[in-house]
Design an enzyme around this catalytic site. Structure first.
Site, PDB file in Angstrom:
ATOM      1  N   ARG A 228     -10.523   1.740 -32.512  1.00 48.69           N
ATOM      2  CA  ARG A 228     -11.657   0.984 -32.496  1.00 48.69           C
ATOM      3  C   ARG A 228     -12.400   0.828 -33.828  1.00 48.69           C
ATOM      4  O   ARG A 228     -12.657   1.738 -34.418  1.00 48.69           O
ATOM      5  CB  ARG A 228     -12.513   1.522 -31.275  1.00 48.69           C
ATOM      6  N   HIS A 276      -6.467  -7.486 -34.435  1.00 48.47           N
ATOM      7  CA  HIS A 276      -6.158  -6.640 -33.353  1.00 48.47           C
ATOM      8  C   HIS A 276      -4.864  -6.950 -32.537  1.00 48.47           C
ATOM      9  O   HIS A 276      -5.089  -7.485 -31.309  1.00 48.47           O
ATOM     10  CB  HIS A 276      -7.377  -7.059 -32.296  1.00 48.47           C
TER      11      HIS A 276
HETATM   12  C1  GLV Z   1      -6.176  -2.557 -27.554  1.00 47.72           C
HETATM   13  O1  GLV Z   1      -7.023  -2.407 -28.520  1.00 47.72           O
HETATM   14  C2  GLV Z   1      -6.334  -1.893 -26.264  1.00 47.72           C
HETATM   15  O2  GLV Z   1      -7.179  -1.144 -25.652  1.00 47.72           O
HETATM   16  O3  GLV Z   1      -5.178  -1.772 -25.813  1.00 47.72           O
END
Ligand code: GLV
Length: 313
Positions: A228, A276
Protein backbone atom coordinates in the site's frame (compact mmCIF):
# COMPACT_ATOMS: atom_id res chain seq x y z
CA UNK A 1 -30.35 -20.09 -2.37
CA UNK A 2 -28.12 -17.43 -0.82
CA UNK A 3 -28.22 -13.85 -2.03
CA UNK A 4 -25.09 -11.81 -2.68
CA UNK A 5 -25.39 -8.03 -3.07
CA UNK A 6 -22.66 -6.68 -5.35
CA UNK A 7 -21.35 -3.22 -4.57
CA UNK A 8 -17.69 -3.68 -5.61
CA UNK A 9 -16.34 -1.22 -8.21
CA UNK A 10 -19.64 0.68 -8.43
CA UNK A 11 -22.74 0.44 -10.62
CA UNK A 12 -20.71 0.33 -13.86
CA UNK A 13 -19.17 -3.01 -12.90
CA UNK A 14 -22.46 -4.77 -12.12
CA UNK A 15 -23.07 -6.24 -15.55
CA UNK A 16 -19.69 -7.94 -15.63
CA UNK A 17 -20.09 -9.28 -12.09
CA UNK A 18 -23.59 -10.54 -12.89
CA UNK A 19 -22.36 -12.46 -15.92
CA UNK A 20 -19.34 -13.82 -14.04
CA UNK A 21 -21.44 -15.19 -11.17
CA UNK A 22 -24.03 -16.57 -13.59
CA UNK A 23 -21.27 -18.46 -15.34
CA UNK A 24 -19.26 -19.82 -12.43
CA UNK A 25 -21.72 -19.83 -9.51
CA UNK A 26 -25.33 -20.06 -10.73
CA UNK A 27 -26.25 -21.39 -7.27
CA UNK A 28 -25.76 -17.86 -5.88
CA UNK A 29 -28.42 -15.26 -6.48
CA UNK A 30 -26.79 -11.91 -7.17
CA UNK A 31 -28.34 -8.48 -6.94
CA UNK A 32 -26.87 -5.05 -7.62
CA UNK A 33 -26.38 -2.93 -4.52
CA UNK A 34 -27.34 0.01 -6.74
CA UNK A 35 -30.69 -1.38 -7.92
CA UNK A 36 -33.30 1.12 -6.61
CA UNK A 37 -35.48 -1.83 -5.55
CA UNK A 38 -32.63 -3.48 -3.57
CA UNK A 39 -33.27 -4.02 0.14
CA UNK A 40 -30.04 -4.75 2.13
CA UNK A 41 -32.01 -6.69 4.75
CA UNK A 42 -32.77 -9.30 2.07
CA UNK A 43 -29.14 -10.14 1.23
CA UNK A 44 -26.97 -12.71 3.01
CA UNK A 45 -23.60 -11.50 1.71
CA UNK A 46 -22.08 -8.36 0.17
CA UNK A 47 -19.17 -8.02 -2.24
CA UNK A 48 -17.41 -4.70 -1.63
CA UNK A 49 -14.33 -2.65 -2.51
CA UNK A 50 -14.83 1.01 -1.58
CA UNK A 51 -18.48 1.20 -0.47
CA UNK A 52 -20.00 4.69 -0.21
CA UNK A 53 -19.98 6.25 3.28
CA UNK A 54 -22.73 4.69 5.40
CA UNK A 55 -23.23 1.68 3.12
CA UNK A 56 -21.33 -0.74 5.34
CA UNK A 57 -23.63 -0.03 8.31
CA UNK A 58 -26.40 -1.54 6.15
CA UNK A 59 -24.41 -4.79 5.96
CA UNK A 60 -24.35 -5.26 9.76
CA UNK A 61 -26.84 -8.15 9.73
CA UNK A 62 -25.29 -10.05 6.83
CA UNK A 63 -23.44 -13.35 7.20
CA UNK A 64 -20.25 -11.93 5.70
CA UNK A 65 -18.72 -9.19 3.60
CA UNK A 66 -16.33 -10.26 0.86
CA UNK A 67 -13.76 -7.77 -0.34
CA UNK A 68 -12.75 -7.70 -4.01
CA UNK A 69 -9.26 -6.65 -2.89
CA UNK A 70 -6.59 -8.52 -0.97
CA UNK A 71 -6.17 -5.47 1.29
CA UNK A 72 -9.03 -4.42 3.57
CA UNK A 73 -7.53 -1.34 5.26
CA UNK A 74 -9.89 0.89 3.27
CA UNK A 75 -12.82 -0.84 5.03
CA UNK A 76 -11.75 -1.66 8.56
CA UNK A 77 -10.59 1.83 9.48
CA UNK A 78 -13.98 3.38 8.75
CA UNK A 79 -16.58 4.42 11.29
CA UNK A 80 -19.34 2.46 9.52
CA UNK A 81 -17.39 -0.82 9.46
CA UNK A 82 -19.68 -3.41 11.11
CA UNK A 83 -17.28 -5.08 13.55
CA UNK A 84 -19.42 -8.16 14.14
CA UNK A 85 -19.66 -9.20 10.51
CA UNK A 86 -17.13 -11.64 9.05
CA UNK A 87 -14.94 -10.03 6.40
CA UNK A 88 -13.08 -12.15 3.85
CA UNK A 89 -10.15 -10.89 1.74
CA UNK A 90 -9.70 -11.65 -1.97
CA UNK A 91 -7.58 -14.69 -2.77
CA UNK A 92 -7.51 -17.42 -5.36
CA UNK A 93 -4.80 -18.75 -7.62
CA UNK A 94 -5.08 -16.10 -10.31
CA UNK A 95 -4.57 -13.23 -7.84
CA UNK A 96 -1.40 -14.87 -6.49
CA UNK A 97 -0.01 -15.78 -9.91
CA UNK A 98 -0.65 -12.29 -11.28
CA UNK A 99 1.18 -10.82 -8.29
CA UNK A 100 4.13 -13.15 -8.78
CA UNK A 101 4.21 -12.33 -12.52
CA UNK A 102 4.21 -8.60 -11.79
CA UNK A 103 6.98 -8.87 -9.19
CA UNK A 104 9.08 -10.97 -11.55
CA UNK A 105 8.68 -8.31 -14.27
CA UNK A 106 9.57 -5.57 -11.77
CA UNK A 107 12.66 -7.41 -10.52
CA UNK A 108 14.03 -8.08 -14.00
CA UNK A 109 13.29 -4.47 -14.98
CA UNK A 110 15.33 -3.26 -12.03
CA UNK A 111 18.17 -5.73 -12.63
CA UNK A 112 18.56 -4.66 -16.26
CA UNK A 113 17.76 -0.96 -15.65
CA UNK A 114 14.89 -1.15 -18.13
CA UNK A 115 13.72 2.32 -17.12
CA UNK A 116 16.78 3.73 -18.88
CA UNK A 117 15.95 1.73 -22.02
CA UNK A 118 12.43 3.19 -22.00
CA UNK A 119 13.72 6.75 -21.57
CA UNK A 120 16.28 6.23 -24.33
CA UNK A 121 13.68 4.82 -26.69
CA UNK A 122 11.52 7.90 -26.26
CA UNK A 123 14.46 9.98 -27.48
CA UNK A 124 15.78 7.50 -30.08
CA UNK A 125 19.06 7.05 -28.20
CA UNK A 126 21.09 3.90 -28.99
CA UNK A 127 23.25 3.51 -25.90
CA UNK A 128 24.03 -0.01 -24.71
CA UNK A 129 23.68 0.10 -20.94
CA UNK A 130 24.71 -3.46 -20.16
CA UNK A 131 24.07 -4.89 -16.69
CA UNK A 132 25.65 -8.12 -15.56
CA UNK A 133 23.96 -9.18 -12.32
CA UNK A 134 22.01 -12.41 -12.75
CA UNK A 135 19.09 -13.84 -10.81
CA UNK A 136 21.34 -16.28 -8.93
CA UNK A 137 23.44 -13.36 -7.65
CA UNK A 138 20.42 -11.38 -6.48
CA UNK A 139 18.90 -11.54 -3.02
CA UNK A 140 15.23 -10.66 -2.79
CA UNK A 141 13.80 -9.63 0.57
CA UNK A 142 10.03 -9.88 0.83
CA UNK A 143 8.18 -7.93 3.49
CA UNK A 144 5.16 -10.06 4.40
CA UNK A 145 4.75 -13.79 4.06
CA UNK A 146 1.00 -14.27 3.92
CA UNK A 147 -1.11 -15.54 1.06
CA UNK A 148 0.61 -13.34 -1.54
CA UNK A 149 4.07 -12.99 0.03
CA UNK A 150 4.56 -16.74 0.27
CA UNK A 151 3.30 -17.35 -3.29
CA UNK A 152 5.65 -14.68 -4.64
CA UNK A 153 8.57 -16.05 -2.60
CA UNK A 154 8.11 -19.59 -3.96
CA UNK A 155 7.84 -18.35 -7.54
CA UNK A 156 10.98 -16.17 -7.28
CA UNK A 157 12.90 -18.97 -5.67
CA UNK A 158 11.93 -21.26 -8.56
CA UNK A 159 13.10 -18.55 -10.97
CA UNK A 160 16.56 -18.78 -9.44
CA UNK A 161 16.69 -15.84 -7.03
CA UNK A 162 17.92 -15.99 -3.44
CA UNK A 163 14.74 -15.26 -1.48
CA UNK A 164 14.09 -14.41 2.17
CA UNK A 165 11.06 -12.93 3.86
CA UNK A 166 10.23 -10.89 6.96
CA UNK A 167 7.01 -11.70 8.73
CA UNK A 168 5.14 -11.04 11.93
CA UNK A 169 3.93 -14.50 12.84
CA UNK A 170 6.47 -17.18 13.66
CA UNK A 171 5.81 -20.25 11.48
CA UNK A 172 7.17 -23.71 11.01
CA UNK A 173 10.44 -23.90 9.10
CA UNK A 174 9.97 -23.38 5.37
CA UNK A 175 12.26 -23.58 2.34
CA UNK A 176 12.30 -19.78 2.33
CA UNK A 177 14.40 -18.33 5.19
CA UNK A 178 12.10 -16.26 7.40
CA UNK A 179 13.07 -13.33 9.64
CA UNK A 180 11.11 -11.98 12.58
CA UNK A 181 11.05 -8.87 14.76
CA UNK A 182 13.28 -5.81 14.74
CA UNK A 183 16.59 -7.68 14.65
CA UNK A 184 15.32 -9.92 11.88
CA UNK A 185 14.23 -6.90 9.90
CA UNK A 186 17.68 -5.29 10.08
CA UNK A 187 19.37 -8.57 9.17
CA UNK A 188 17.09 -9.14 6.17
CA UNK A 189 17.45 -5.56 4.90
CA UNK A 190 21.24 -5.73 5.19
CA UNK A 191 21.47 -8.52 2.63
CA UNK A 192 18.63 -7.46 0.32
CA UNK A 193 19.33 -6.33 -3.25
CA UNK A 194 15.66 -5.91 -4.11
CA UNK A 195 13.03 -5.34 -1.45
CA UNK A 196 9.41 -6.29 -2.22
CA UNK A 197 6.75 -4.82 0.03
CA UNK A 198 3.69 -7.04 0.34
CA UNK A 199 2.64 -6.10 3.86
CA UNK A 200 -0.97 -5.26 4.65
CA UNK A 201 -1.63 -1.67 5.66
CA UNK A 202 -2.16 -1.62 9.42
CA UNK A 203 -1.36 0.90 12.20
CA UNK A 204 1.97 -0.99 12.59
CA UNK A 205 2.98 -0.78 8.93
CA UNK A 206 1.82 2.70 7.91
CA UNK A 207 4.88 4.90 7.37
CA UNK A 208 7.13 1.89 8.07
CA UNK A 209 9.35 2.40 5.01
CA UNK A 210 10.99 5.68 5.96
CA UNK A 211 14.56 7.04 5.93
CA UNK A 212 15.57 5.04 9.00
CA UNK A 213 14.16 1.83 7.56
CA UNK A 214 15.81 2.41 4.18
CA UNK A 215 19.14 3.16 5.87
CA UNK A 216 19.35 -0.57 6.77
CA UNK A 217 18.87 -1.69 3.18
CA UNK A 218 22.04 -3.04 1.51
CA UNK A 219 23.69 -0.16 -0.38
CA UNK A 220 22.47 -0.34 -3.97
CA UNK A 221 19.23 -2.04 -2.90
CA UNK A 222 16.01 -1.21 -4.77
CA UNK A 223 12.33 -1.19 -3.80
CA UNK A 224 9.21 -2.69 -5.32
CA UNK A 225 6.01 -1.56 -3.61
CA UNK A 226 2.94 -3.70 -4.24
CA UNK A 227 1.55 -3.38 -0.71
CA UNK A 228 0.00 0.00 0.00
CA UNK A 229 1.19 3.53 -0.72
CA UNK A 230 0.76 4.69 2.89
CA UNK A 231 3.55 2.34 4.04
CA UNK A 232 6.22 4.34 2.23
CA UNK A 233 7.28 7.87 3.21
CA UNK A 234 7.45 9.32 -0.30
CA UNK A 235 9.99 12.09 0.46
CA UNK A 236 12.35 9.61 2.12
CA UNK A 237 12.19 7.30 -0.89
CA UNK A 238 12.86 10.20 -3.28
CA UNK A 239 15.87 11.21 -1.14
CA UNK A 240 17.26 7.67 -1.26
CA UNK A 241 16.88 7.65 -5.06
CA UNK A 242 18.29 11.16 -5.56
CA UNK A 243 21.27 10.59 -3.29
CA UNK A 244 22.29 7.62 -5.47
CA UNK A 245 21.94 5.11 -2.61
CA UNK A 246 18.99 3.47 -4.32
CA UNK A 247 19.29 2.75 -8.05
CA UNK A 248 15.61 2.27 -8.78
CA UNK A 249 12.06 1.62 -7.63
CA UNK A 250 8.91 0.08 -9.09
CA UNK A 251 5.77 1.47 -7.51
CA UNK A 252 2.24 0.20 -8.09
CA UNK A 253 0.54 1.75 -5.07
CA UNK A 254 0.46 5.31 -3.80
CA UNK A 255 -1.07 7.55 -1.17
CA UNK A 256 -3.26 9.08 -2.44
CA UNK A 257 -4.51 7.36 -5.58
CA UNK A 258 -4.70 8.31 -8.36
CA UNK A 259 -1.14 9.61 -8.03
CA UNK A 260 -1.43 13.43 -8.09
CA UNK A 261 -0.11 15.16 -11.19
CA UNK A 262 2.54 17.05 -9.20
CA UNK A 263 4.08 13.90 -7.67
CA UNK A 264 7.84 13.65 -8.23
CA UNK A 265 7.39 9.92 -8.95
CA UNK A 266 5.77 10.49 -12.36
CA UNK A 267 8.86 11.75 -14.14
CA UNK A 268 11.57 10.33 -11.93
CA UNK A 269 14.19 8.70 -14.18
CA UNK A 270 14.69 5.85 -11.70
CA UNK A 271 11.04 5.07 -10.99
CA UNK A 272 8.55 2.88 -12.80
CA UNK A 273 5.00 3.98 -11.99
CA UNK A 274 2.12 1.56 -12.62
CA UNK A 275 -1.50 2.46 -11.79
CA UNK A 276 -2.35 -0.12 -9.06
CA UNK A 277 -2.64 -2.99 -11.50
CA UNK A 278 -0.31 -5.63 -10.06
CA UNK A 279 -2.77 -8.35 -9.20
CA UNK A 280 -6.42 -7.84 -10.02
CA UNK A 281 -7.92 -11.15 -11.06
CA UNK A 282 -10.69 -11.29 -13.68
CA UNK A 283 -14.28 -10.96 -12.45
CA UNK A 284 -14.80 -14.61 -13.35
CA UNK A 285 -11.89 -15.81 -11.20
CA UNK A 286 -12.89 -13.49 -8.34
CA UNK A 287 -16.48 -14.75 -8.56
CA UNK A 288 -15.26 -18.35 -8.36
CA UNK A 289 -13.20 -17.50 -5.27
CA UNK A 290 -16.12 -15.64 -3.65
CA UNK A 291 -18.44 -18.57 -4.36
CA UNK A 292 -15.92 -20.93 -2.73
CA UNK A 293 -15.69 -18.72 0.36
CA UNK A 294 -19.48 -18.49 0.62
CA UNK A 295 -19.68 -22.28 0.30
CA UNK A 296 -17.25 -22.64 3.22
CA UNK A 297 -19.19 -20.20 5.39
CA UNK A 298 -22.47 -21.95 4.59
CA UNK A 299 -20.79 -25.19 5.71
CA UNK A 300 -19.88 -23.58 9.03
CA UNK A 301 -16.19 -23.04 8.21
CA UNK A 302 -14.07 -19.91 8.46
CA UNK A 303 -12.31 -19.12 5.14
CA UNK A 304 -8.51 -18.91 5.38
CA UNK A 305 -8.38 -15.25 4.36
CA UNK A 306 -10.83 -14.00 6.98
CA UNK A 307 -9.98 -10.60 8.48
CA UNK A 308 -8.49 -10.88 11.96
CA UNK A 309 -9.10 -7.72 14.06
CA UNK A 310 -6.09 -8.40 16.31
CA UNK A 311 -3.79 -8.63 13.32
CA UNK A 312 -5.39 -5.70 11.46
CA UNK A 313 -5.74 -7.65 8.19
C1 GLV B 1 -5.44 -4.27 -4.22
O1 GLV B 1 -4.53 -3.59 -3.91
C2 GLV B 1 -5.98 -5.23 -3.35
O2 GLV B 1 -6.08 -4.98 -2.15
O3 GLV B 1 -6.29 -6.32 -3.85
Amino acid sequence: MVTLAVSAEGPGAWDEWRKAFQEVAPQIQTVSWFDPAFDPSKADYALVWHPAPGDMAKMAKMRAMLCSGAGVNQLVGRGDFPKDVMLVRMGGDQTAVLMADYVLWAIVSLLRDARTWALQQERKIWRRNLEYRTSAETTIGILGYGNLGSAVARRLSKAGFQVSAWCRRVRPVEDIPLYFGEDGKVELLGKTDILVNLLPSTPQTRGLIDAEFLSHLKPGGSLINVGRGDQVVAEDLISALDSGRMPGAVLDVFAPEPLPEDSAFWQHPKVFVTPHVAAEASCKMQAAYVAGAIGEIEAGKVPALTYHPDWGY
